[in-house]
Design an enzyme around this catalytic site. Structure first.
Site, short mmCIF file in Angstrom:
data_model
loop_
_atom_site.label_atom_id
_atom_site.label_comp_id
_atom_site.label_asym_id
_atom_site.label_seq_id
_atom_site.Cartn_x
_atom_site.Cartn_y
_atom_site.Cartn_z
CB ILE A 1 -0.91 0.01 1.25
CG1 ILE A 1 -1.85 -1.19 1.23
CG2 ILE A 1 -1.71 1.30 1.32
CD1 ILE A 1 -2.68 -1.31 2.47
CB THR A 2 1.19 4.10 -2.32
OG1 THR A 2 1.82 5.36 -2.24
CG2 THR A 2 -0.27 4.32 -2.62
CG HIS A 41 -8.03 5.08 9.44
ND1 HIS A 41 -7.18 4.00 9.48
CD2 HIS A 41 -7.89 5.72 10.62
CE1 HIS A 41 -6.57 3.99 10.65
NE2 HIS A 41 -6.99 5.00 11.36
CE LYS A 92 -5.63 -7.02 -3.79
NZ LYS A 92 -4.64 -7.29 -2.75
CG ASP A 94 -7.82 -10.03 -10.49
OD1 ASP A 94 -6.59 -10.17 -10.49
OD2 ASP A 94 -8.41 -9.19 -9.76
NE ARG A 95 -4.20 -12.48 -6.13
CZ ARG A 95 -3.61 -11.69 -5.26
NH1 ARG A 95 -3.96 -10.41 -5.20
NH2 ARG A 95 -2.69 -12.13 -4.45
CB ALA A 160 -7.63 -2.58 -9.01
#
Length: 561
Positions: A1-2, A41, A92, A94-95, A160
């Protein structure tokens, strides 16, 4: 996570293109969407202006493979506290094992391509997430099955990575915003603008990324922003925005503007922004407006946070990257489950002066001679000084990780203190000698006793209370050398237990049962001011509330101040 905040502008024509398969070419009454990507948050807390919320609607991202995690619940609670409408992006998909990619397709079209097993797993995981939301007191449902929008929160399955469900999410955001926020979305001229981040950009120097919710910003406007060292008055040198559908945090070419109208995320270049505080409001000084009054207003957010800190007390030093991050961290540290006292705070990188402030605790409570650095850099000079002084620095970009590090540190310190003071700690107890309980009357004395109150531990010094001519005196008998029950050794015995004890004189004056004390005498643990302090500091979590009340009762008995 950025840990950087990103912002992307979606023009209406792009939204129409992305949602055309949903046959909703539509009825877009807004010029586009400004989507701000906050990494948790803490950063979301930055999206405010003079106490109000800059966010019209939020997307709460939930990983379908993990469900509601602690960070997700924290974000959820913040949304509820702010009364912010939100949509759940169940990301997600696609997982899921065996998922067949349908790039950028609407979610129902993508689901039609999946095998029975994939659909089965999807439904199972969706039910799990819906149940977890119910446990948090919220009803949720797949958006295309939701007939009670407002009462029930919509879930949009997405990827995403490959784009499935993104058209659905964009359309739902537009429809929901236009349906429920007509008045909120009305444009007004008053500038409403918040600083999201402060960055050094090659070729531009120190810049600020701002979100402009209302009004217009112009090149040359005189502005006031909150600074960590006081208000900053400067003029806008240039207004830059990323290309449409590009994030502002991604390096690339920027579009220059003479003016920018809300809503938009803008990079502002100007002189003197080095100490600007992210998470505070930006003020434009209009014609005839009092600059001094604007400077006071700009510093209000900072003052409100600073006023929460008890600078005279004991506590850790807290450093965070933005005002919003700092507020989130302070709120977390003061929560009932955490309760870490705070003595000082700062925003931005950790410098030598911050280490000096934290070092003030070295003489008072060494465990609080600590800097909790949340999502900030620590200068080399600061680290060197911390090592020299003995100040601890803990760094993390997630609040929970910071707390976990500090918790382990405190636990280790407590364990060390316990080892150092193990021979001095005295737990409270009162013992009654059992009838026919005298097994050996001379040193070492062996007795059968009932634990009347408190907790009896090996090593406890034992005395008796004697009244001589209206004076109360205490006679030391010795220390508990061992405790047994049914010939089995014990480390301790609790209230109500009957046990055999051995009392050793410890090379002191030897006492004898029948001569110095008898069956009518109660045996009491001999506490002192020192033993009480150790018990309170290092062992308080090992005794119950009733046992601590008993300690206070013994304190009066022994006349300990």
């Amino acid at each position: 996570i950025t840990q950087q905040i990103g912002a992307t502008y979606f023009p209406a024509e792009n939204i129409r293109e992305r949602t055309k398969e949903l046959k909703a070419d539509a009825k877009l009454k807004v010029p586009g969407l400004l989507v701000i990507d906050t990494p948790g948050h803490e950063s979301f807390a930055n999206l405010r202006s003079r106490g109000s919320n800059l966010c019209d609607i939020a997307v709460l991202v939930v990983d379908i493979m993990h469900g509601l995690e602690p960070q997700t619940i924290e974000s959820l609670n913040l949304l509820r506290r702010r009364n912010t409408e939100f949509i759940v992006a169940l990301n997600k998909v696609d997982r899921l094992f065996g998922w067949k990619t349908s790039k950028n397709a609407p979610i129902r079209k993508a689901m039609e391509r999946q095998s029975v097993d994939v659909v089965k797993e999807f439904k199972w995981r969706l039910t799990e997430v819906i149940t977890q939301f119910k446990e948090q007191g919220l009803n949720t449902e797949l958006y295309y099955k939701n007939r009670e929008m407002g009462e029930t929160f919509s879930i949009v399955p997405t990827s995403a990575t490959s784009g499935e469900g993104i058209p659905d999410l964009l359309l739902l955001l537009i429809q929901w915003a236009q349906k429920t926020m007509v008045e909120k979305l009305t444009y007004v001229d008053n500038v409403q603008c918040t600083v999201l981040e402060v960055k050094v950009i090659e070729g531009h120097g120190t810049t600020i990324d701002v979100v402009l919710v209302n009004g217009v910003l112009h090149e040359g406007d005189q502005i006031v922003v909150c600074g960590s060292q006081g208000p900053i008055v400067t003029s806008i040198r240039s207004l830059l925005t990323p290309q449409p559908l590009k994030e502002i945090r991604v390096k690339g070419t920027y579009m220059h503007h003479r003016e920018v109208k809300a809503a938009q995320c803008i990079k502002i270049t100007a002189q003197g922004l080095e100490h600007a505080v992210a998470g505070t409001a930006l003020h434009v000084i209009g014609p005839g407006e009092d600059v001094e009054e604007a400077k006071k207003t700009a510093m209000e957010d900072m003052k409100s946070v600073m006023s929460r800190i008890d600078k005279s007390g004991e506590g850790v030093y807290v450093q965070a990257s933005t005002l919003g991050s700092l507020e989130a961290l302070l709120e977390f540290l003061k929560s009932p489950d955490v309760q870490i006292p705070i003595r000082g705070i700062g925003i931005g990188p950790v410098h030598k002066k911050d280490i000096m402030k934290a070092g003030a605790m070295l003489e008072r409570r060494i465990e609080y001679a600590t800097v909790l650095a949340f999502d900030v850099k620590v200068t080399t000079e600061a680290r060197e000084l911390a090592d020299k002084m003995g100040v601890k620095i803990f760094c993390a970009d997630i609040i929970y990780h910071l707390f976990d590090q500090f918790k382990v540190y405190i636990k280790n310190i407590k364990e060390e203190k316990k080892k150092e003071t193990a021979s001095e700690v005295v737990f409270p107890c009162v013992l009654k000698i059992l009838p026919k309980g005298v097994i050996k009357s001379k040193d070492p004395i062996i007795l059968g006793v009932n634990v009347i109150d408190g907790i009896l531990k090996v090593g406890t010094p034992i005395c008796i209370l004697k009244k001589i001519e209206n004076l109360t005196e205490f006679m030391n008998i010795g220390r508990i050398a061992s405790i047994h029950i049914n010939n089995q050794p014990l480390d301790y015995a609790k209230k109500g237990q009957e046990v055999a004890i051995k009392i050793d004189s410890n090379h002191g004056e030897q006492k004898t049962f029948g001569r110095h004390f008898g069956s009518d005498d109660e045996l009491i643990s001999h506490i002192s001011r020192r033993s009480m302090d150790i018990l309170k500091t290092s062992y308080r979590d090992e005794i119950s509330e009733d046992e601590w009340k008993f300690v206070l009762k013994l304190q009066k008995l022994f006349k300990i101040l």
